[in-house]
Write a protein that holds these residues in place. Structure first.
Motif, short mmCIF file in Angstrom:
data_model
loop_
_atom_site.label_atom_id
_atom_site.label_comp_id
_atom_site.label_asym_id
_atom_site.label_seq_id
_atom_site.Cartn_x
_atom_site.Cartn_y
_atom_site.Cartn_z
N ASP A 1 6.31 4.60 14.33
CA ASP A 1 6.94 3.99 15.50
C ASP A 1 8.41 3.75 15.21
OD1 ASP A 1 7.65 2.59 17.75
OD2 ASP A 1 6.53 0.78 17.25
N ARG A 2 9.24 4.79 15.43
CA ARG A 2 10.68 4.74 15.16
C ARG A 2 10.96 4.33 13.71
NH1 ARG A 2 12.77 0.69 17.86
NH2 ARG A 2 10.78 -0.16 18.61
N THR A 3 10.13 4.84 12.80
CA THR A 3 10.29 4.51 11.39
C THR A 3 10.89 5.69 10.63
OG1 THR A 3 8.06 5.28 10.88
CG2 THR A 3 8.32 2.95 11.41
N ASP A 4 11.72 5.39 9.64
CA ASP A 4 12.16 6.41 8.69
C ASP A 4 11.27 6.43 7.45
OD1 ASP A 4 14.49 7.85 9.68
OD2 ASP A 4 15.49 5.91 9.69
N PHE A 5 10.53 5.36 7.20
CA PHE A 5 9.73 5.25 5.98
C PHE A 5 8.29 4.87 6.32
CE2 PHE A 5 14.09 4.45 4.77
CZ PHE A 5 14.24 5.22 3.62
N ILE A 6 7.36 5.62 5.74
CA ILE A 6 5.95 5.24 5.77
C ILE A 6 5.54 5.07 4.31
CG2 ILE A 6 3.63 5.83 6.50
CD1 ILE A 6 4.76 7.49 8.70
N LEU A 7 5.53 3.83 3.86
CA LEU A 7 5.35 3.52 2.45
C LEU A 7 3.88 3.50 2.07
CD1 LEU A 7 7.80 0.48 2.30
CD2 LEU A 7 8.31 2.80 1.60
N SER A 8 3.61 3.81 0.81
CA SER A 8 2.29 3.52 0.27
C SER A 8 2.09 2.01 0.29
CB SER A 8 2.17 4.04 -1.17
OG SER A 8 3.09 3.36 -2.02
N THR A 9 0.85 1.56 0.32
CA THR A 9 0.62 0.12 0.32
C THR A 9 1.15 -0.52 -0.95
OG1 THR A 9 -1.64 0.62 -0.40
CG2 THR A 9 -1.34 0.08 1.91
N GLN A 10 1.13 0.23 -2.05
CA GLN A 10 1.70 -0.26 -3.30
C GLN A 10 3.19 -0.53 -3.13
OE1 GLN A 10 0.18 -0.97 -6.11
NE2 GLN A 10 1.67 -0.83 -7.76
N GLY A 11 3.89 0.40 -2.47
CA GLY A 11 5.31 0.22 -2.24
C GLY A 11 5.62 -0.86 -1.23
N TYR A 12 4.85 -0.90 -0.14
CA TYR A 12 5.07 -1.88 0.92
C TYR A 12 4.89 -3.30 0.40
CZ TYR A 12 4.94 -3.60 5.78
OH TYR A 12 5.21 -4.24 6.98
N SER A 13 3.90 -3.49 -0.45
CA SER A 13 3.66 -4.84 -0.99
C SER A 13 4.82 -5.32 -1.84
CB SER A 13 2.36 -4.86 -1.80
OG SER A 13 2.48 -4.08 -2.98
N LYS A 14 5.55 -4.37 -2.46
CA LYS A 14 6.68 -4.76 -3.30
C LYS A 14 7.88 -5.24 -2.49
CE LYS A 14 5.06 -4.05 -7.45
NZ LYS A 14 5.62 -3.00 -8.33
N LEU A 15 7.85 -5.04 -1.17
CA LEU A 15 8.90 -5.60 -0.32
C LEU A 15 8.81 -7.12 -0.26
CD1 LEU A 15 8.73 -3.20 2.77
CD2 LEU A 15 10.54 -3.24 1.04
N ALA A 16 7.60 -7.64 -0.45
CA ALA A 16 7.32 -9.05 -0.15
C ALA A 16 7.65 -9.98 -1.32
CB ALA A 16 5.85 -9.21 0.22
N ARG A 17 7.94 -11.20 -0.97
CA ARG A 17 8.05 -12.26 -1.96
C ARG A 17 6.67 -12.55 -2.55
NH1 ARG A 17 12.86 -15.18 -1.63
NH2 ARG A 17 14.12 -14.78 0.25
N PRO A 18 6.61 -13.23 -3.70
CA PRO A 18 5.30 -13.57 -4.28
C PRO A 18 4.42 -14.31 -3.28
CG PRO A 18 7.06 -14.01 -5.86
CD PRO A 18 7.74 -13.65 -4.57
N ASN A 19 3.17 -13.87 -3.21
CA ASN A 19 2.14 -14.48 -2.35
C ASN A 19 2.42 -14.31 -0.85
OD1 ASN A 19 0.80 -15.56 -4.70
ND2 ASN A 19 2.35 -17.19 -4.72
N MET A 20 3.35 -13.39 -0.50
CA MET A 20 3.66 -13.19 0.91
C MET A 20 3.25 -11.80 1.40
SD MET A 20 5.07 -16.02 1.98
CE MET A 20 6.04 -15.64 3.43
#
Length: 244
Positions: free
Chosen positions: A102-121
């Motif tokens: 949906d108008r995205t340039d990146f479709i991350l693996s869940t491993q990569g997407y989780s690294k965007l987040a702060r701890p426990n977020m």
């Protein structure tokens, strides 16, 4: 992420991306699921298992940045814009697939997407599904030499397909050639993604020329005797060089 071998006449956007010099571009990112949260071995770049596990599985599919496959293997720093949920530094990901969202340039693996987040977020971030991000191209760093893998589609000795692995720095591999006595440099075809192929390769140790771009500069490197005469399907051969 789908394995769609779609080719588009993109204008190079790399100058705007900034090549790691602090110039970030705005976009959106989402994620795709996999049983182990890593990449997929069926990605459009043709990497196979490498595309699932490289960079600890922190990989991405891209749309505009795919660039007819020459964008495969590029590294990007991606930062989420939800400051309450996301780490300031974001995550470094490697392009291993093509994908549109949906108008995205990146479709991350869940491993990569989780690294965007702060701890426990991470769980709360996943609930958004799609997030605003900013991104910048950064150099790939593997600490090893360029490898050329004989793709599984190959058929010894009649048909050879090669996939470059562990390409460092900012370089984009744009073409490959094989030397044949009496014919000179024979161009290999970009079959799809970053897979280059050729029918009836020479029956001798192969001399291969790799052409690559670093920003706007076109360079080449000759690789001698990396691929033996009796090459084997699925084997990754050490080129003993690195281009960047």
């Amino acid at each position: 992420m789908g394995s769609y071998f779609l080719f588009f006449p993109f204008i190079l956007l790399l100058a705007a991306i900034g090549y790691g010099q602090g110039a970030y571009a705005s976009s959106r990112a989402t994620y795709y699921g996999s049983p182990d949260c890593k990449g997929t071995p069926t990605g459009a770049c043709g990497y196979g298992e490498y595309g699932r596990t490289v960079n600890n599985g922190e990989v991405t599919g891209v749309s505009r940045l795919y660039r007819n496959g020459s964008g495969c293997g590029a590294c990007y720093q991606v930062r989420c814009q939800i400051r309450t949920h996301c780490r300031e530094e974001g995550v470094k990901v490697v392009v291993t697939d093509y994908g549109e969202g949906d108008r995205t340039d990146f479709i991350l693996s869940t491993q990569g997407y989780s690294k965007l987040a702060r701890p426990n977020m991470a769980e709360e971030l996943f609930a958004y599904g799609v997030v605003d991000v900013e991104y910048n191209r950064v150099p790939c760093r593997y600490g090893r030499r360029l490898m050329l893998k004989v793709h599984e589609y190959s058929n010894y000795p009649h048909y050879l397909a090669l996939v470059p692995l562990y390409n460092e720095g900012f370089s984009d591999i744009t073409a490959m050639y094989i030397w044949q006595d009496g014919m000179g440099w024979r161009p290999m075809r970009r079959a799809f993604g970053t897979v280059f192929d050729i029918p009836n390769p020479p029956k001798e140790p192969l001399l291969i020329r790799v052409q690559y771009n670093v920003q706007t500069e076109v360079k080449s490197a000759d690789i001698t005797n990396a691929i033996p005469e009796d090459w084997e399907v699925g084997v990754a051969y050490d080129t003993h060089v690195q281009i960047n």
